[in-house]
Scaffold this active site. Structure first.
Site, PDB file in Angstrom:
ATOM      1  N   LYS A   1     101.570  21.115  89.381  1.00 14.18           N
ATOM      2  CA  LYS A   1     102.878  20.779  88.813  1.00 14.18           C
ATOM      3  C   LYS A   1     103.646  19.855  89.770  1.00 14.18           C
ATOM      4  O   LYS A   1     103.420  19.899  90.989  1.00 14.18           O
ATOM      5  CB  LYS A   1     103.670  22.054  88.516  1.00 14.18           C
ATOM      6  CG  LYS A   1     103.658  23.102  89.654  1.00 14.18           C
ATOM      7  CD  LYS A   1     104.519  22.699  90.807  1.00 14.18           C
ATOM      8  CE  LYS A   1     104.303  23.467  92.053  1.00 14.18           C
ATOM      9  NZ  LYS A   1     104.986  22.835  93.192  1.00 14.18           N
TER      10      LYS A   1
ATOM     11  N   ILE B   1      96.152  23.483  99.738  1.00 17.56           N
ATOM     12  CA  ILE B   1      96.292  24.093  98.419  1.00 17.56           C
ATOM     13  C   ILE B   1      94.925  24.327  97.782  1.00 17.56           C
ATOM     14  O   ILE B   1      94.756  25.225  96.961  1.00 17.56           O
ATOM     15  CB  ILE B   1      97.199  23.229  97.505  1.00 17.56           C
ATOM     16  CG1 ILE B   1      97.518  23.963  96.196  1.00 17.56           C
ATOM     17  CG2 ILE B   1      96.562  21.880  97.230  1.00 17.56           C
ATOM     18  CD1 ILE B   1      98.313  25.212  96.362  1.00 17.56           C
TER      19      ILE B   1
ATOM     20  N   ASP C   1     109.299  20.346  93.604  1.00 16.75           N
ATOM     21  CA  ASP C   1     108.341  21.228  94.263  1.00 16.75           C
ATOM     22  C   ASP C   1     108.469  22.660  93.765  1.00 16.75           C
ATOM     23  O   ASP C   1     107.474  23.279  93.368  1.00 16.75           O
ATOM     24  CB  ASP C   1     108.521  21.182  95.774  1.00 16.75           C
ATOM     25  CG  ASP C   1     107.470  22.019  96.503  1.00 16.75           C
ATOM     26  OD1 ASP C   1     106.282  21.871  96.165  1.00 16.75           O
ATOM     27  OD2 ASP C   1     107.833  22.807  97.387  1.00 16.75           O
TER      28      ASP C   1
ATOM     29  N   ARG D   1     106.043  16.060 100.485  1.00 13.79           N
ATOM     30  CA  ARG D   1     107.180  16.517  99.679  1.00 13.79           C
ATOM     31  C   ARG D   1     108.520  16.012 100.205  1.00 13.79           C
ATOM     32  O   ARG D   1     109.552  16.208  99.565  1.00 13.79           O
ATOM     33  CB  ARG D   1     107.167  18.046  99.598  1.00 13.79           C
ATOM     34  CG  ARG D   1     106.125  18.564  98.628  1.00 13.79           C
ATOM     35  CD  ARG D   1     105.856  20.022  98.785  1.00 13.79           C
ATOM     36  NE  ARG D   1     105.102  20.295  99.999  1.00 13.79           N
ATOM     37  CZ  ARG D   1     104.489  21.434 100.244  1.00 13.79           C
ATOM     38  NH1 ARG D   1     104.528  22.412  99.377  1.00 13.79           N
ATOM     39  NH2 ARG D   1     103.811  21.610 101.370  1.00 13.79           N
TER      40      ARG D   1
ATOM     41  N   SER E   1      88.106  12.062  97.914  1.00 14.00           N
ATOM     42  CA  SER E   1      89.212  11.639  98.772  1.00 14.00           C
ATOM     43  C   SER E   1      89.108  10.137  98.981  1.00 14.00           C
ATOM     44  O   SER E   1      88.015   9.555  98.893  1.00 14.00           O
ATOM     45  CB  SER E   1      89.161  12.358 100.118  1.00 14.00           C
ATOM     46  OG  SER E   1      90.156  11.856 101.005  1.00 14.00           O
ATOM     47  N   ARG E   2      90.261   9.509  99.274  1.00 12.58           N
ATOM     48  CA  ARG E   2      90.230   8.091  99.634  1.00 12.58           C
ATOM     49  C   ARG E   2      89.511   7.884 100.962  1.00 12.58           C
ATOM     50  O   ARG E   2      88.944   6.831 101.225  1.00 12.58           O
ATOM     51  CB  ARG E   2      91.659   7.542  99.729  1.00 12.58           C
ATOM     52  CG  ARG E   2      92.358   7.409  98.390  1.00 12.58           C
ATOM     53  CD  ARG E   2      93.793   6.978  98.562  1.00 12.58           C
ATOM     54  NE  ARG E   2      94.565   7.979  99.290  1.00 12.58           N
ATOM     55  CZ  ARG E   2      95.861   7.857  99.586  1.00 12.58           C
ATOM     56  NH1 ARG E   2      96.511   6.759  99.237  1.00 12.58           N
ATOM     57  NH2 ARG E   2      96.485   8.814 100.235  1.00 12.58           N
TER      58      ARG E   2
ATOM     59  N   HIS F   1      99.900  12.011  89.747  1.00 15.78           N
ATOM     60  CA  HIS F   1      99.314  12.957  88.803  1.00 15.78           C
ATOM     61  C   HIS F   1      98.983  12.329  87.453  1.00 15.78           C
ATOM     62  O   HIS F   1      97.868  12.492  86.929  1.00 15.78           O
ATOM     63  CB  HIS F   1     100.254  14.146  88.590  1.00 15.78           C
ATOM     64  CG  HIS F   1     100.307  15.074  89.743  1.00 15.78           C
ATOM     65  ND1 HIS F   1     101.179  16.143  89.809  1.00 15.78           N
ATOM     66  CD2 HIS F   1      99.594  15.111  90.907  1.00 15.78           C
ATOM     67  CE1 HIS F   1     101.005  16.779  90.948  1.00 15.78           C
ATOM     68  NE2 HIS F   1     100.054  16.177  91.635  1.00 15.78           N
TER      69      HIS F   1
END
Length: 341
Positions: free
Chosen positions: A104, A22, A184, A172, A44-45, A86
């Site tokens: 979102k 994304i 989603d 997801r 990032s982790r 989020h």
């Protein structure tokens, strides 16, 4: 929300909490194509993953999420972590004085969203949920015309959005990460309802077909808004549609319109939806025909990034009422799904 012309906004320096696909659509592609922003940090982790992503996209710095928040070369963060993460990260970013563009849904906790936005207002930063389609000029013109009465008073809205998710390890499909079809793609329909007819939407009933992991692979919610005029709506979502479907039908007292591909007006490269492209089919309208906006190659993600930079530059306020109301509706849909198990 008032937004100045994107060209007048200074380039926004963005730190990306995102190393997935994304990021190419929402950040790196638009930046390469001339959007009014630049990506200055990738977090990032997995530090090695952050490094690879930064190198692949010519981003000058990388590291952990705490390092991103401390970076003085970051004005805003783009959040594309799993849904369940989020709200926490958005709050941490606000506390660090960073603007937030969050994929979102921001959250299904309306009270927490309200608290977050109050905190952001005190800190002088913007929190925006990334419903990118609304910033595309062609879609924006049609939505504005509908709000202005192009088909009279809106009475019914039907939204159908689905695609085939064929990656069994995709986040997801994980319930603990707030996965599922409605969160989603169904959330786009909920956003469209609030964009066309703001107010207090009530969830009448919800139906869902669950997959092996427990998330909804198909779902449908019927909703209603009773004041000041009654409006009925149905939002359908799917992660196992045999072919991508993306459309909305809006009926009014003096006409109707079918929106084709409203949520992907210009599909990003590699989206696999080359046959889609936004258009409005007016079955009847109350006034003069709505002149279409020419669709250029820039995607709605590009327009979103320009508009976000412009809103930050103009100190535009958050859409508090809409953000809170969307979270409340999504929570009610999810709660009804749980009760119907």
């Amino acid at each position: 929300m008032t937004t100045p012309a994107p060209a007048t906004a200074p380039p926004l320096r963005i730190g990306a909490a995102c190393t997935g696909w994304i990021g190419g659509w929402a950040l790196h592609g638009p930046v390469t194509a001339g959007a009014r922003a630049t990506v200055t940090f990738v977090a990032s982790r997995d530090r090695d993953r952050a490094r690879r992503h930064a190198e692949a996209n010519s981003v000058p710095a990388y590291g952990s999420w705490p390092e991103l928040l401390m970076c003085s070369d970051v004005d805003a963060v783009y959040l594309a972590t799993p849904n369940s993460d989020h709200l926490t990260k958005a709050r941490q970013a606000v506390l660090a004085g960073k603007h937030v563009l969050c994929e979102k849904p921001l959250s299904c906790d309306a009270s927490a969203v309200e608290e977050l936005l109050a905190l952001a207002a005190r800190r002088g930063v913007l929190v925006q949920e990334a419903y990118h389609y609304r910033d595309h000029p062609a879609v924006a013109r049609v939505l504005a015309a509908l709000r202005a009465g192009a088909i009279g008073r809106v009475r019914r809205i039907t939204v159908d959005y689905g695609w085939l998710l064929d990656r069994p390890c995709d986040v997801r499909l994980r319930p603990e990460l707030d996965g599922g079809a409605f969160l989603d793609v169904g959330c786009y329909g909920v956003d469209l309802l609030h964009s066309l007819v703001p107010g207090t939407w009530s969830v009448l009933d919800v139906q869902a077909v669950r997959g092996p992991t427990g998330v909804d692979l198909e779902s449908r919610a019927r909703l209603a808004l009773r004041s000041p005029h009654p409006v009925r709506a149905e939002v359908r979502a799917a992660l196992r549609a045999p072919a991508t479907v993306c459309e909305a039908h809006i009926e009014g007292t003096e006409g109707a319109v079918r929106l084709l591909s409203p949520f992907a007006p210009v599909p990003p490269p590699g989206a696999g939806t080359a046959g889609l492209g936004f258009r409005a089919e007016w079955e009847h309208s109350a006034g003069a025909p709505i002149e279409p906006v020419p669709i250029r190659a820039a995607t709605s993600y590009h327009h979103q990034l320009d508009a976000f930079a412009a809103r930050v530059a103009s100190r535009a306020p958050a859409e508090t009422a809409a953000l809170v109301s969307r979270a409340r509706v999504l929570a009610e849909v999810r709660n009804r799904m749980e009760k119907n198990r």
